[in-house]
Design an enzyme around this catalytic site. Structure first.
Site, PDB file in Angstrom:
ATOM      1  CG  ASP A 144       4.365  30.173  26.195  1.00  0.00           C
ATOM      2  OD1 ASP A 144       4.327  31.378  25.858  1.00  0.00           O
ATOM      3  OD2 ASP A 144       5.219  29.728  26.968  1.00  0.00           O
TER       4      ASP A 144
ATOM      5  CE  LYS B 160      11.262  35.470  26.315  1.00  0.00           C
ATOM      6  NZ  LYS B 160      12.696  35.390  26.630  1.00  0.00           N
TER       7      LYS B 160
ATOM      8  CB  ILE C 213       5.460  34.721  25.902  1.00  0.00           C
ATOM      9  CG1 ILE C 213       6.543  33.811  25.340  1.00  0.00           C
ATOM     10  CG2 ILE C 213       4.748  34.077  27.066  1.00  0.00           C
ATOM     11  CD1 ILE C 213       7.638  33.508  26.375  1.00  0.00           C
TER      12      ILE C 213
ATOM     13  CE1 TYR D  52      11.114  28.506  29.014  1.00  0.00           C
ATOM     14  CE2 TYR D  52      13.209  29.096  27.997  1.00  0.00           C
ATOM     15  CZ  TYR D  52      12.342  29.145  29.075  1.00  0.00           C
ATOM     16  OH  TYR D  52      12.683  29.822  30.209  1.00  0.00           O
TER      17      TYR D  52
END
Lengths: 487, 473
Positions: free
Chosen positions: B230, B273, B232, B145
């Protein structure tokens, strides 16, 4: 297979394992006392009354009524739910335009419309806490310094210095001239920094002042502007108590000063604002960085990604603060109620020979208890303070926690309670002062110094407390950070 | 300019990268199904817009949560004053339960180990502030990202050293890649404090395999460093079974609070998300290490979650009927939508990495590159943005080591708009490249800057000179 604590500590950053957060100071004993024995008018009338919390609870009735009558301000009611999706999806760090406009509008009105604010310079942050850190990140590098007049809000050490590596250098102020900031004091602090090879990047002022509750006069403000302009350093003005000024002299914002006939590089001027004090909304985390420097606006805006205001809240605030009728009514009522509360408080205290610094703003008074100190030392101040917490059952904030250079001053908050509680607080103070005509001497066995609150202190009140069930504050279901509330 | 800090004057905020430039172009000319049908279609935004109806109908049935009421009583003042950085207990409880539910209840989370932050952006930065000093490094598998360059490095002064992953094995993390990255850091005199992975992956749209997770845990155990996961996108895995959380693998390895590695595993979460609520700024750090929890909690002062939002979401997430239904429906709709994108791409002769999660596909357009270079990737990207009018994210902005890959989002637009986007893409490919259309007939080939083709709907402008036919890939 176990590893030592120091191994684990090495795996974490210095920041995480150090004390830069500021929460290990003995100052927090008062909070612990309150948390374990919080006052409640019916359920715990002998509990500790919280007077260390600069919160504004004076006008919630107005807001609650407005919220009820304006269901569309919430995106979750039937009236507002058609906007739910758009609001929930909106994560642009510029913020909702209507939010910025409403905040700019409110800021102008709080200043009597003597100045207007440009909505495009309104940058969001995680409360004023986030705003200060962001400003420090934008203006200074690790090792650089800001000058800050004493006494100042204890949180600044964390907000401006913890993760940024910036240091704060105190500018000496004392009661001889009611703690006014003088040019001489500024120069002295600046020179001291120069000699120590520390690069000063700016001056931070809080106006209206926390903890003093006073406003800066025009001459002082002008001299500050002249000073920073000459030294080519920034001026950061924390104006979060702007709407709490309730009587003359009126509040003069830095925004007004720079419009006057004064030489000033506007790229050096920045304002920190928030709705936590003026409106009583600390939970909503609405912090604002307002800078006259385009590069700072741009940088702060990018940094705001780390602490944007929830769009749900932006939407509510936008509705609320663009309702000019509500805004005008709120500003007027808030000032009126604060004035009444302040007057009652200071008059009652005066009647028992206790004076406060003459003030006309803020959510607190700066109380002068120097005559109750056995000796003019900070140790004596601590002794007095512990007495006030444990005997008088009031959590107040000792001046030393605000870096006050003179012992014996205490910040006492009055806007975070109802009238009844205030009267009880006042009577406790009256009784205490009447009782202690002599200065408070430190006890030989020094039991105060133990953080264990089960003092075997020979007082009827203490026995009562030992018997009553331990109750946590309604605000604090689990131990909460004192520093979060020590504002 | 010496008046401002180094943070303010250099562009380490990373926002000059192409990732953000595409956004800017979109802002200038955004597609609208009525008002601007020739505009740029936004497919660079990993948003989840597929399940708002579920939330809206819940809101309609639960007016109290909205109107600052609890059991009919007004709690406005209480909420407005609540600034405790430990967070609203009811909210944290609901959130950890939701996190467990997404993981099929194979693991549970303790709310006392959860720290609320203003979005995952803040969670990631805060975690790095807690785990690393300026000048130290974290290893991150590529592609990753683009926002990490800002979130993890900018104000922290920490470095990112990439773990190179390639298409040869579907971009999975390998042992040699981990070791190579670690050595690279050593060469650069950077002390590595941890590895950060995104699982499910952004931009790959895949969940990590059990093998990869075990590999990672062995690696961080061996090196004595941290692992940040992470997660998410955990709720966007098309089936709960296919998502394996690092917490689950820790459990499988019989790691508990007595194991060293237990305290070095940290999870980042967010509702941006899974629930599609990026505006509400709800992020969280979960750590088994009390010191990390304590430090991160204090740091969260700089970015707390609005109490108003905590209250609303606490009510929502405590409704188990809603969460159960939402998780299932969300997975179903995302899976369906992804399928649509994949098939649309196939019709244009474009394939993608086989994905099973996320709000995007990792698309292989390397066969459309003029040459196997990032310059060629940029050229292709610019054509797609300006001519095809789709904003997609070039792999280079995600630090991919192989040119030609693009991240294409599918959950932030309607089905109709997705169809249109695919039609445009198909037409583009057909016009420019020697690609057979559905009837098997080849379309026009040679490209020359002097040649212009005008069509009924599209007018293309060549933006570079002198091209040779595209080599087969």
């Amino acid at each position: 297979m176990g590893f030592t604590l120091s191994n684990q500590q090495q795996l974490l950053s210095k920041m995480a394992t150090g004390n830069g957060h500021g929460e290990n100071s003995p100052y927090f004993d008062g909070w612990k006392a309150y948390d374990s024995d919080p006052f409640h008018v019916t359920k715990n009338p002998n509990g500790v009354i919280q007077m260390g919390l600069a919160e504004n609870e004076m006008c919630f009735d107005l807001i609650q009524e407005w919220v009820l009558n304006n269901p569309e301000a919430s995106i979750c009611t039937a009236a507002g739910v058609n906007e739910f999706k758009d609001i929930a999806i909106f994560q642009d760090y510029h913020g909702l335009p209507e939010f910025r406009n409403a905040v700019a509008n409110f800021m102008g009105r709080v200043r009597g419309n003597r100045v207007t604010f440009d909505a495009d310079r309104i940058v969001m942050s995680g409360g004023a806490t986030g705003a200060h850190e962001t400003i420090a990140f934008c203006l200074a590098d690790p090792g650089d310094a800001f000058l800050v007049p004493v006494p100042y809000y204890p949180g600044f050490d964390r907000d401006l210095g913890w993760r940024t590596g910036v240091q704060l250098i105190p500018v000496a102020c004392d009661s001889s001239n009611n703690f006014k900031v003088t040019r001489a004091a500024l120069e002295a602090a600046y020179e001291k920094a120069q000699k120590a090879n520390i690069r000063v990047k700016g001056l931070l002022i809080t106006n209206p002042s926390n903890p003093l509750g006073t406003v800066l006069d025009r001459d002082t403000l002008r001299s500050l502007v002249t000073f920073i302009n000459e030294k080519k350093i920034h001026l950061v003005c924390d104006e979060i108590y702007a709407a709490t000024v309730f009587s003359q002299p009126s509040f003069i914002s830095i925004a007004e000063i720079i419009e006057e006939d004064i030489e000033c590089n506007r790229n050096l001027i920045h304002i920190v604002y928030s709705l936590s004090k003026d409106m009583g909304f600390p939970g909503f985390r609405v912090g604002i960085v307002y800078s006259y420097n385009d590069d700072v606006v741009n940088c702060a805006r990018k940094m705001s990604s780390f602490g944007l205001v929830s769009t749900q809240t932006q939407h509510l605030i936008a509705s609320m603060l663009s309702d000019n009728e509500l805004v005008e009514r709120f500003i007027a009522q808030s000032a009126k109620r604060l004035k009444a509360r302040h007057m009652r408080f200071t008059m009652e205290l005066a009647q028992v020979g206790t004076s406060c610094l003459k003030s006309n703003g803020g959510l607190f008074v700066w109380m002068d208890l120097r005559r109750l100190l056995k000796e003019q030392t900070f140790e004596a101040e601590m002794v007095l303070w512990h007495t006030i917490i444990h005997e008088v059952k009031l959590n107040v904030s000792p001046g030393s926690s605000f870096h006050c250079p003179e012992p014996g001053w205490f910040r006492v908050c009055f806007a975070n309670m109802d009238d009844k509680t205030m009267e009880i607080a006042l009577s406790r103070i009256r009784n205490f002062v009447a009782q202690y005509k002599e200065p408070i001497a430190p006890r030989k066995n020094n039991r105060y110094w133990q953080s264990n609150l089960r003092l075997s202190f020979q007082s009827r009140r203490m026995d009562d407390i030992m018997m009553s069930p331990c109750m946590m504050s309604p605000h604090s279901p689990i131990p909460q950070s004192p520093l979060v509330r020590a504002t | 300019m010496h008046m401002l800090s180094r943070n303010a004057t250099f562009n380490s905020h990373g926002q000059d990268s192409s990732y953000f430039l595409g956004w800017q172009e979109y802002e200038k000319n955004p597609y609208h199904e009525v008002h601007n049908t020739n505009g740029i279609i936004q497919m660079g935004l990993a948003e989840n817009q597929l399940c708002f109806d579920l939330l809206e109908s819940w809101l309609a049935k639960n007016p109290d949560a909205a109107a600052f009421k609890k059991n009919g009583e007004s709690i406005f003042a209480e909420l407005a004053l609540f600034q405790d950085y430990h967070g609203l207990p009811a909210f944290k409880k609901a959130l950890v339960d939701f996190m467990a539910e997404i993981r099929g209840n194979k693991v549970t989370f303790d709310p006392n180990h959860l720290v609320l932050t203003a979005g995952a952006t803040s969670a990631n930065e805060t975690l790095i502030f807690c785990l690393a000093d300026p000048g130290e490094a974290v290893l991150i598998p590529t592609p990753y990202y683009p926002g990490f360059d800002r979130d993890l490095k900018w104000r922290t002064g920490v470095e990112i050293v990439p773990i190179h992953c390639t298409s040869s094995n579907g971009f999975q993390i390998t042992e040699p890649a981990l070791q190579e990255a670690y050595q690279e850091a050593e060469k650069r005199n950077l002390r590595v404090k941890g590895v950060l992975v995104t699982n499910p992956s952004n931009p790959l749209g895949t969940t990590m395999t059990r093998n990869e997770l075990n590999l990672l845990l062995s690696f961080v155990e061996d090196k004595g460093i941290h692992l940040i996961s992470d997660e998410i996108y955990s709720g966007t895995a098309f089936s709960s079974a296919s998502f394996i959380s690092v917490m689950e693998v820790l459990k499988d390895r019989k790691c508990d609070e007595n194991s060293e590695v237990w305290q070095r595993v940290h999870v980042v979460y967010s509702l941006s998300k899974d629930l599609g609520l990026p505006g509400f700024r709800v992020g969280a750090i979960y750590s088994n290490d009390d010191m990390v929890v304590a430090a991160a909690t204090k740091m969260s002062s700089f970015g707390l979650v609005s109490s108003q939002t905590q209250h609303l979401l606490s009510a929502m997430l405590s409704d188990k009927k809603l969460t159960k239904n939402y998780i299932a429906e969300n997975q179903k709709r995302l899976k369906q939508r992804q399928k649509k994108l994949v098939s649309g791409l196939q019709k244009a002769g474009i394939s993608c990495l086989k994905g099973n999660a996320g709000l995007f596909c990792w698309v292989d357009m390397s066969h459309l590159l003029r040459s196997n270079t990032f310059e060629a990737e940029m050229e292709l990207w610019k054509k797609i943005v300006y001519e095809v009018r789709l904003n997609i994210s070039p792999g280079s902005s995600c630090h991919c080591t192989e040119p030609g890959w693009f991240r294409v989002c599918f959950a932030n637009l309607s089905e109709e708009t997705l169809d249109l986007a695919m039609q445009r893409l198909k037409a583009f490919v057909g016009e420019y490249y020697n690609v057979p259309d559905v009837t098997g007939r080849s379309q026009s080939s040679q490209l020359s800057h002097s040649r212009r083709r005008s069509l009924t709907k599209w007018v293309f402008r060549l933006s570079f000179d002198d091209r040779s036919p595209i080599p087969g890939r």
